[in-house]
Design an enzyme around this catalytic site. Sequence first.
Site, PDB file in Angstrom:
ATOM      1  N   GLY A  38       0.921  -0.738   0.059  1.00  0.00           N
ATOM      2  CA  GLY A  38       0.173  -0.173   0.335  1.00  0.00           C
ATOM      3  C   GLY A  38       0.837   1.541   0.155  1.00  0.00           C
ATOM      4  O   GLY A  38       0.193   2.140  -0.649  1.00  0.00           O
ATOM      5  N   ASP A  94       0.615   3.275   4.335  1.00  0.00           N
ATOM      6  CA  ASP A  94      -0.681   3.765   2.942  1.00  0.00           C
ATOM      7  C   ASP A  94      -1.779   4.816   4.486  1.00  0.00           C
ATOM      8  O   ASP A  94      -1.705   5.698   4.488  1.00  0.00           O
ATOM      9  CB  ASP A  94      -1.338   3.355   2.318  1.00  0.00           C
ATOM     10  N   ASP A  97      -5.325   2.926  10.126  1.00  0.00           N
ATOM     11  CA  ASP A  97      -7.002   2.601  10.571  1.00  0.00           C
ATOM     12  C   ASP A  97      -7.122   2.512  11.525  1.00  0.00           C
ATOM     13  O   ASP A  97      -7.064   2.902  12.953  1.00  0.00           O
ATOM     14  CB  ASP A  97      -7.547   1.556   9.354  1.00  0.00           C
ATOM     15  N   PHE A 146     -14.094   3.700   4.137  1.00  0.00           N
ATOM     16  CA  PHE A 146     -13.564   3.052   3.423  1.00  0.00           C
ATOM     17  C   PHE A 146     -12.442   4.035   1.700  1.00  0.00           C
ATOM     18  O   PHE A 146     -13.289   4.204   0.934  1.00  0.00           O
ATOM     19  CB  PHE A 146     -13.581   1.113   2.440  1.00  0.00           C
ATOM     20  N   VAL A 147     -10.950   3.555   2.155  1.00  0.00           N
ATOM     21  CA  VAL A 147     -11.118   4.597   0.455  1.00  0.00           C
ATOM     22  C   VAL A 147      -9.647   4.210  -0.126  1.00  0.00           C
ATOM     23  O   VAL A 147      -9.451   2.700   0.433  1.00  0.00           O
ATOM     24  CB  VAL A 147      -9.799   5.770   1.222  1.00  0.00           C
ATOM     25  N   ASP A 153      -5.854  -0.397  -2.092  1.00  0.00           N
ATOM     26  CA  ASP A 153      -6.484  -0.919  -2.733  1.00  0.00           C
ATOM     27  C   ASP A 153      -8.222  -1.276  -2.376  1.00  0.00           C
ATOM     28  O   ASP A 153      -8.274  -1.586  -0.935  1.00  0.00           O
ATOM     29  CB  ASP A 153      -5.653  -2.557  -2.835  1.00  0.00           C
ATOM     30  N   ARG A 159      -5.307   0.942  -6.616  1.00  0.00           N
ATOM     31  CA  ARG A 159      -4.182   1.126  -6.418  1.00  0.00           C
ATOM     32  C   ARG A 159      -3.771   2.328  -7.690  1.00  0.00           C
ATOM     33  O   ARG A 159      -2.837   3.057  -7.313  1.00  0.00           O
ATOM     34  CB  ARG A 159      -2.944   0.274  -6.402  1.00  0.00           C
TER      35      ARG A 159
HETATM   36  P1  IMP Z   1      -4.809  -1.984  10.727  1.00  0.00           P
HETATM   37  O1  IMP Z   1      -3.619  -1.933  11.075  1.00  0.00           O
HETATM   38  O2  IMP Z   1      -6.401  -1.409  11.043  1.00  0.00           O
HETATM   39  O3  IMP Z   1      -3.988   0.326  10.837  1.00  0.00           O
HETATM   40  O4  IMP Z   1      -4.726  -0.823   8.913  1.00  0.00           O
HETATM   41  C1  IMP Z   1      -3.454  -0.813   7.883  1.00  0.00           C
HETATM   42  C2  IMP Z   1      -3.268  -1.719   6.656  1.00  0.00           C
HETATM   43  O5  IMP Z   1      -5.272  -2.081   6.327  1.00  0.00           O
HETATM   44  C3  IMP Z   1      -3.606  -0.195   5.743  1.00  0.00           C
HETATM   45  O6  IMP Z   1      -1.828  -0.406   5.364  1.00  0.00           O
HETATM   46  C4  IMP Z   1      -4.452  -0.815   4.826  1.00  0.00           C
HETATM   47  O7  IMP Z   1      -3.311  -1.641   4.141  1.00  0.00           O
HETATM   48  C5  IMP Z   1      -5.384  -1.174   5.413  1.00  0.00           C
HETATM   49  N1  IMP Z   1      -6.494  -0.408   5.266  1.00  0.00           N
HETATM   50  C6  IMP Z   1      -7.161   0.328   6.219  1.00  0.00           C
HETATM   51  N2  IMP Z   1      -8.311   1.389   5.712  1.00  0.00           N
HETATM   52  C7  IMP Z   1      -8.497   0.684   4.324  1.00  0.00           C
HETATM   53  C8  IMP Z   1      -8.757   1.563   3.733  1.00  0.00           C
HETATM   54  O8  IMP Z   1     -10.014   2.814   3.224  1.00  0.00           O
HETATM   55  N3  IMP Z   1      -8.581   1.432   2.662  1.00  0.00           N
HETATM   56  C9  IMP Z   1      -7.653   1.010   2.293  1.00  0.00           C
HETATM   57  N4  IMP Z   1      -7.051  -0.404   2.867  1.00  0.00           N
HETATM   58  C10 IMP Z   1      -7.425   0.128   4.261  1.00  0.00           C
HETATM   59 MG    MG Z   2      -1.708  -2.175   3.503  1.00  0.00          MG
END
Ligand code: IMP
Ligand code: MG
Length: 173
Positions: A38, A94, A97, A146-147, A153, A159
Amino acid sequence: MYTLITAEQIALRIKELGATISETYQGRPLTVVGVLSGSVIFVADLMRSIGIPHRLGFVTASSYRGATTTGGEVTVGTGLLPDITNRDVLLVDDIFDTGRTISRLLKELDHARPASLRTAVLLWKDGCSQVDLVPDYHGFCIPNQFVVGYGLDYDDDYRHLPMIGVLEPQDLK
Ligand code: IMP
Ligand code: MG
């Protein structure tokens, strides 16, 4: 799909981030570590806005999850990581979340004993964190949507888009 952040807005913000990062790490042995896949577009643009010498490495991270759902165990790969011992490391992803991916990666990188360890993300999803941690640098705070685009992606598509977009129900499989 509709555009949340334009390519022009991203470019401007990355210039600002690059200037701040250059100032912070001036004279330091900096290694930028991107999280595949990402971060590739963000890390490529960010590097060119950092005006001081630095190295590049990558790590992989994947969580067992559906296309747009979060949660699950994060699996980390360090096969593409150069030696970061005694170097200043900036981990670049990227999006922040839940923060579980970044949190897991920080623990992993810390084993290599870097001189310092900070994080930069393009996007920071408001109010979604499940960890006791915030990114050191972020491009934009966004609502809990969700972006896609600019490296992000949906089921491995979108992407390549130059902007950040929000998918609408008819775009979802
Ligand atoms: P986290 O571990 O929940 O912080 O998520 C991080 C990973 O989830 C990122 O590196 C993304 O690959 C994926 N992700 C989280 N939210 C989104 C979104 O809105 N769009 C696309 N990928 C996301
Ligand atoms: Mg990722």
